[in-house]
Enzyme design. Structure first.
Site, PDB file in Angstrom:
ATOM      1  N   TYR A 141      17.111  58.925  50.018  1.00 39.05           N
ATOM      2  CA  TYR A 141      16.647  57.537  49.974  1.00 39.05           C
ATOM      3  C   TYR A 141      17.584  56.628  49.181  1.00 39.05           C
ATOM      4  CZ  TYR A 141      11.967  58.391  51.907  1.00 39.05           C
ATOM      5  OH  TYR A 141      10.907  58.677  52.722  1.00 39.05           O
ATOM      6  N   ASP A 224      12.513  74.131  56.636  1.00 43.16           N
ATOM      7  CA  ASP A 224      12.027  74.268  58.018  1.00 43.16           C
ATOM      8  C   ASP A 224      10.919  75.308  58.106  1.00 43.16           C
ATOM      9  OD1 ASP A 224      14.034  76.090  57.399  1.00 43.16           O
ATOM     10  OD2 ASP A 224      15.119  75.889  59.293  1.00 43.16           O
ATOM     11  N   ASP A 248       8.341  63.633  51.640  1.00 47.65           N
ATOM     12  CA  ASP A 248       7.705  62.592  52.452  1.00 47.65           C
ATOM     13  C   ASP A 248       7.172  63.204  53.742  1.00 47.65           C
ATOM     14  OD1 ASP A 248       7.017  59.934  53.307  1.00 47.65           O
ATOM     15  OD2 ASP A 248       8.787  59.980  54.600  1.00 47.65           O
ATOM     16  N   ASP A 252       2.916  64.222  54.933  1.00 44.60           N
ATOM     17  CA  ASP A 252       2.184  63.726  56.119  1.00 44.60           C
ATOM     18  C   ASP A 252       1.726  64.921  56.951  1.00 44.60           C
ATOM     19  OD1 ASP A 252       2.719  61.018  55.415  1.00 44.60           O
ATOM     20  OD2 ASP A 252       2.955  60.458  57.523  1.00 44.60           O
TER      21      ASP A 252
HETATM   22  C1  IPM Z   1       5.515  56.885  51.584  1.00 53.61           C
HETATM   23  C2  IPM Z   1       6.170  55.975  52.599  1.00 53.61           C
HETATM   24  C3  IPM Z   1       7.409  55.352  51.989  1.00 53.61           C
HETATM   25  C4  IPM Z   1       8.401  56.482  51.722  1.00 53.61           C
HETATM   26  C5  IPM Z   1       8.092  54.266  52.829  1.00 53.61           C
HETATM   27  C6  IPM Z   1       7.138  53.179  53.220  1.00 53.61           C
HETATM   28  C7  IPM Z   1       9.239  53.669  52.081  1.00 53.61           C
HETATM   29  O1  IPM Z   1       6.439  56.670  53.778  1.00 53.61           O
HETATM   30  O2  IPM Z   1       5.162  56.393  50.496  1.00 53.61           O
HETATM   31  O3  IPM Z   1       5.294  58.054  51.871  1.00 53.61           O
HETATM   32  O4  IPM Z   1       9.096  56.931  52.632  1.00 53.61           O
HETATM   33  O5  IPM Z   1       8.467  56.908  50.564  1.00 53.61           O
HETATM   34 MN    MN Z   2       5.527  58.646  53.830  1.00 54.71          MN
END
Ligand code: IPM
Ligand code: MN
Ligand code: NAD
Length: 357
Positions: A141, A224, A248, A252
């Site tokens: 990032y 992975d 990240d 999810d």
């Molecule tokens: C998160 C989001 C952020 C990230 C984005 C919106 C910058 O996906 O907080 O998980 O990638 O960190």
């Molecule tokens: Mn995210």
């Protein structure tokens, strides 16, 4: 106690879910006799519209003075032009970086009532209780160089860089070990050491930190196969610590274990007391303005705020218990298979705050 909380509702469903979390904080403060004061500021797309920047100086200054920050989400189709110089996400990334919030804690503990909300088989979800510690101010990032250029021959190239120093790795891995010592005493360090130089450094530093914590088991796992094991053997994880982008993506994915992305809270911490608390999901443009988004990720983030920044563990537990009971009693938003509105979910939590034990 007295505390000053900065609210950053942001974009999309942000304002709707932050309103519910704030009302929960107010109810807890009233019950336990605390005085919470709030300042609300712009960040993300709404800040771009008002000030031309995703992180206005006044917002950052307020955050620097605050005891804690509660954020909804940023971003949305209105600001999604790939050629745009300013983007909502810059606000959030800039805030994390400016405040030195290098560790993002993302707990995942599926509610028993929601096992059927997940597409995974219930026996894969039972007993899952894991914590992802995502490095937040380095890696892909923030690494330099980062550029896009069109060359003389007309071809265009873009570069992002995955960069870490040993010190950046050490501090976040050390925190993961400290957190594991209060849990099941296992750390899984996730990397791509078979390919990436930054991951080989990550692995080396993690092993060295592990030597200082002989009571905690350390395992290394490639990202992975970790992605697969999160769905097949999630119960085996205790604390996972990993690079910014890996964390990240994996979280999810881990939200599938919890039944919905709308359930997961997070705390972003640095060396100071002030932290940034936000659900892990985004601004859900498809739900914005409809009053049907799940506010529990944000409400549970408010509980983390009380625990980590204000050192109010009983108050945090009261929120977590109330949220647990609301779900247990079938108060479910659409993402969980129910019909409760955002407001009704918030009210259900508030109504259960007084119920102890
Ligand atoms: C998160 C989001 C952020 C990230 C984005 C919106 C910058 O996906 O907080 O998980 O990638 O960190
Ligand atoms: Mn995210
Ligand atoms: P998203 O997390 O906003 O949505 C993904 C899916 O999950 C959607 O179907 C959405 O409806 C659902 N969802 C998310 N939160 C929910 C909730 N509370 N209740 C019920 N359902 C929920 O991800 P996206 O669509 O990829 O991104 C949309 C925008 O959000 C983008 O601009 C992205 O950059 C931004 N984003 C911001 C953050 C943040 O502010 N921390 C995090 C992720 C994405």
């Amino acid at each position: 106690m007295k505390a000053n909380i900065v609210l950053l509702p942001g974009d999309g469903i942000g304002p709707e879910i932050v309103a519910e979390a704030r009302a929960v904080l107010d109810a807890v403060a009233a019950e336990f006799g605390h005085a919470l004061s709030y300042e609300t500021h712009l960040i993300g797309g709404s800040a771009i519209d008002a000030h031309g920047t995703a992180l206005p100086e006044v917002t950052l200054e307020a955050c620097r003075r605050a005891d804690a920050i509660l954020l909804g989400a940023v971003g949305g189709p209105k600001w999604d032009d790939p050629a745009a110089k300013v983007r909502p996400e810059q606000g959030l990334l800039g805030l994390r970086k400016a405040m030195g919030l290098y560790a993002n804690l993302r707990p995942v503990k599926p509610h028993p009532r929601l096992l059927s909300a997940s597409p995974l088989r219930p026996e894969r979800l039972e007993g899952v209780d894991l914590l992802v510690v995502r490095e937040l101010t380095g890696g892909l990032y923030f690494g330099q160089p980062r550029l896009r250029e069109t060359r003389a021959d007309g071809t265009t190239r873009a570069v992002d860089t995955l960069e870490y120093t040993d010190a950046e790795i050490r501090r976040v891995v050390a925190l993961a070990f400290r957190l594991a010592s209060g849990r099941r005493k296992k750390v899984t360090s996730v990397d791509k050491a078979n390919v990436l130089e930054s991951s080989r450094l990550w692995r080396q530093v993690a092993s060295a930190v592990g030597k200082d914590h002989p009571a905690i088991a350390l395992e290394h796992q490639l990202v992975d196969s970790c992605a697969m094991r999160l769905l097949t053997h999630a119960r085996e994880f205790d604390v996972i610590v990993t690079e910014n982008l890996f964390g990240d993506i994996l979280t999810d994915e881990a939200a599938v274990l919890a039944g919905s992305l709308g359930m997961l809270p997070s705390a972003s911490l640095g060396d100071g007391k002030c932290g940034l608390y936000e659900p892990i999901h985004g601004s859900a443009p498809d739900l914005a303005g409809k009053g049907i988004a799940n506010p529990l990720g944000t409400i549970l983030s408010a509980a983390m705020l009380l625990r980590h920044s204000l050192e109010l563990p009983a108050e945090a537990a009261a929120i977590e218990r109330a949220a647990f009971r609301a779900v247990d009693e079938g108060v479910l938003s659409a993402d969980l298979g129910g019909r409760a509105s955002t407001r009704e979910m918030g009210e259900a939590v508030r109504a259960r705050l007084g119920s102890h034990a």
